[in-house]
Design a protein around this motif. Structure first.
Motif, PDB file in Angstrom:
ATOM      1  N   MET A 192      -4.372  -8.478  10.886  1.00  0.00           N
ATOM      2  CA  MET A 192      -5.305  -8.943   9.894  1.00  0.00           C
ATOM      3  C   MET A 192      -4.835  -8.515   8.519  1.00  0.00           C
ATOM      4  SD  MET A 192      -8.669  -6.513  10.021  1.00  0.00           S
ATOM      5  CE  MET A 192      -8.251  -5.160  11.070  1.00  0.00           C
ATOM      6  N   ARG A 193      -5.121  -9.339   7.542  1.00  0.00           N
ATOM      7  CA  ARG A 193      -4.734  -9.048   6.160  1.00  0.00           C
ATOM      8  C   ARG A 193      -5.923  -8.485   5.401  1.00  0.00           C
ATOM      9  NH1 ARG A 193      -1.599 -14.624   5.069  1.00  0.00           N
ATOM     10  NH2 ARG A 193       0.142 -14.198   6.451  1.00  0.00           N
ATOM     11  N   ILE A 194      -5.673  -7.383   4.707  1.00  0.00           N
ATOM     12  CA  ILE A 194      -6.691  -6.768   3.855  1.00  0.00           C
ATOM     13  C   ILE A 194      -5.991  -6.281   2.593  1.00  0.00           C
ATOM     14  CG2 ILE A 194      -8.147  -6.027   5.778  1.00  0.00           C
ATOM     15  CD1 ILE A 194      -6.779  -3.170   4.397  1.00  0.00           C
ATOM     16  N   GLU A 195      -6.778  -5.774   1.631  1.00  0.00           N
ATOM     17  CA  GLU A 195      -6.183  -5.131   0.473  1.00  0.00           C
ATOM     18  C   GLU A 195      -6.939  -3.845   0.177  1.00  0.00           C
ATOM     19  OE1 GLU A 195      -6.256  -8.013  -2.685  1.00  0.00           O
ATOM     20  OE2 GLU A 195      -8.333  -7.583  -3.171  1.00  0.00           O
ATOM     21  N   VAL A 196      -6.189  -2.854  -0.299  1.00  0.00           N
ATOM     22  CA  VAL A 196      -6.767  -1.567  -0.673  1.00  0.00           C
ATOM     23  C   VAL A 196      -6.617  -1.449  -2.186  1.00  0.00           C
ATOM     24  CG1 VAL A 196      -6.682   0.930  -0.365  1.00  0.00           C
ATOM     25  CG2 VAL A 196      -6.103  -0.575   1.537  1.00  0.00           C
ATOM     26  N   VAL A 197      -7.711  -1.081  -2.850  1.00  0.00           N
ATOM     27  CA  VAL A 197      -7.740  -1.044  -4.303  1.00  0.00           C
ATOM     28  C   VAL A 197      -8.134   0.352  -4.767  1.00  0.00           C
ATOM     29  CG1 VAL A 197      -8.802  -2.076  -6.349  1.00  0.00           C
ATOM     30  CG2 VAL A 197      -8.443  -3.456  -4.320  1.00  0.00           C
ATOM     31  N   PHE A 198      -7.450   0.844  -5.812  1.00  0.00           N
ATOM     32  CA  PHE A 198      -7.756   2.166  -6.368  1.00  0.00           C
ATOM     33  C   PHE A 198      -7.501   2.145  -7.862  1.00  0.00           C
ATOM     34  CE2 PHE A 198      -6.333   6.634  -7.260  1.00  0.00           C
ATOM     35  CZ  PHE A 198      -7.592   7.191  -7.185  1.00  0.00           C
ATOM     36  N   SER A 199      -8.394   2.780  -8.616  1.00  0.00           N
ATOM     37  CA  SER A 199      -8.241   2.931 -10.048  1.00  0.00           C
ATOM     38  C   SER A 199      -8.189   4.421 -10.358  1.00  0.00           C
ATOM     39  CB  SER A 199      -9.407   2.266 -10.782  1.00  0.00           C
ATOM     40  OG  SER A 199      -9.303   2.512 -12.168  1.00  0.00           O
ATOM     41  N   ALA A 200      -6.989   4.936 -10.613  1.00  0.00           N
ATOM     42  CA  ALA A 200      -6.822   6.360 -10.893  1.00  0.00           C
ATOM     43  C   ALA A 200      -7.298   6.726 -12.291  1.00  0.00           C
ATOM     44  CB  ALA A 200      -5.356   6.757 -10.729  1.00  0.00           C
ATOM     45  N   ALA A 201      -7.329   5.744 -13.185  1.00  0.00           N
ATOM     46  CA  ALA A 201      -7.765   5.965 -14.565  1.00  0.00           C
ATOM     47  C   ALA A 201      -8.403   4.667 -15.070  1.00  0.00           C
ATOM     48  CB  ALA A 201      -6.573   6.347 -15.429  1.00  0.00           C
ATOM     49  N   VAL A 238      -5.515  -0.332 -12.417  1.00  0.00           N
ATOM     50  CA  VAL A 238      -5.901  -0.686 -11.049  1.00  0.00           C
ATOM     51  C   VAL A 238      -4.654  -0.948 -10.208  1.00  0.00           C
ATOM     52  CG1 VAL A 238      -7.185  -2.317  -9.625  1.00  0.00           C
ATOM     53  CG2 VAL A 238      -8.052  -1.701 -11.883  1.00  0.00           C
ATOM     54  N   GLU A 239      -4.615  -0.337  -9.044  1.00  0.00           N
ATOM     55  CA  GLU A 239      -3.529  -0.580  -8.090  1.00  0.00           C
ATOM     56  C   GLU A 239      -4.106  -1.339  -6.904  1.00  0.00           C
ATOM     57  OE1 GLU A 239      -0.720   2.598  -7.126  1.00  0.00           O
ATOM     58  OE2 GLU A 239      -1.828   3.810  -8.591  1.00  0.00           O
ATOM     59  N   VAL A 240      -3.452  -2.410  -6.533  1.00  0.00           N
ATOM     60  CA  VAL A 240      -3.857  -3.221  -5.384  1.00  0.00           C
ATOM     61  C   VAL A 240      -2.708  -3.215  -4.384  1.00  0.00           C
ATOM     62  CG1 VAL A 240      -4.586  -5.493  -4.600  1.00  0.00           C
ATOM     63  CG2 VAL A 240      -5.270  -4.692  -6.870  1.00  0.00           C
ATOM     64  N   VAL A 241      -3.021  -2.809  -3.145  1.00  0.00           N
ATOM     65  CA  VAL A 241      -2.003  -2.752  -2.096  1.00  0.00           C
ATOM     66  C   VAL A 241      -2.406  -3.707  -0.974  1.00  0.00           C
ATOM     67  CG1 VAL A 241      -0.823  -1.274  -0.429  1.00  0.00           C
ATOM     68  CG2 VAL A 241      -1.531  -0.332  -2.637  1.00  0.00           C
TER      69      VAL A 241
END
Length: 98
Positions: free
Chosen positions: A1-10, A14-17
């Motif tokens: 399955m395809r998903i995405e993980v998102v994180f904003s360190a500041a 925004v980082e999208v993986v």
């Protein structure tokens, strides 16, 4: 399955993986597979909360195709207080011309 993980360190960063995970994968599996915590070691798992599409979920929550996993850091300033400070910094309410 395809998903995405998102994180904003500041703010405004925004980082999208995007990830391909097996069926039955959990939030914990997605976070580990993303590598985001190893790239940002100053954010420990205890300081972050997990959500799927903006809804808080436990680490063992099963994922579905197309889910967006979000790593959420704690707020440094209450949003209402930040808005109030921005407004005050702009000179407060300006009088309307007649």
């Amino acid at each position: 399955m395809r998903i995405e993980v998102v994180f904003s360190a500041a703010p405004r960063q925004v980082e999208v993986v995007p990830l391909e995970l097996p069926d039955g994968a959990t939030l914990r599996d997605a976070v580990e597979a993303s590598g985001l915590l190893s790239r940002h070691p100053h954010f420990g798992p205890q300081s972050l909360s997990l959500s799927v599409w903006g809804r808080p979920q436990p680490a063992e929550h099963p994922l579905r195709e197309g889910d967006r996993v979000e790593l959420c850091r704690g707020l440094l300033v209450d949003p209402k207080e930040a808005r109030r400070l921005r407004y005050k910094g702009q000179g407060g309410a300006k009088k309307k011309r007649a």
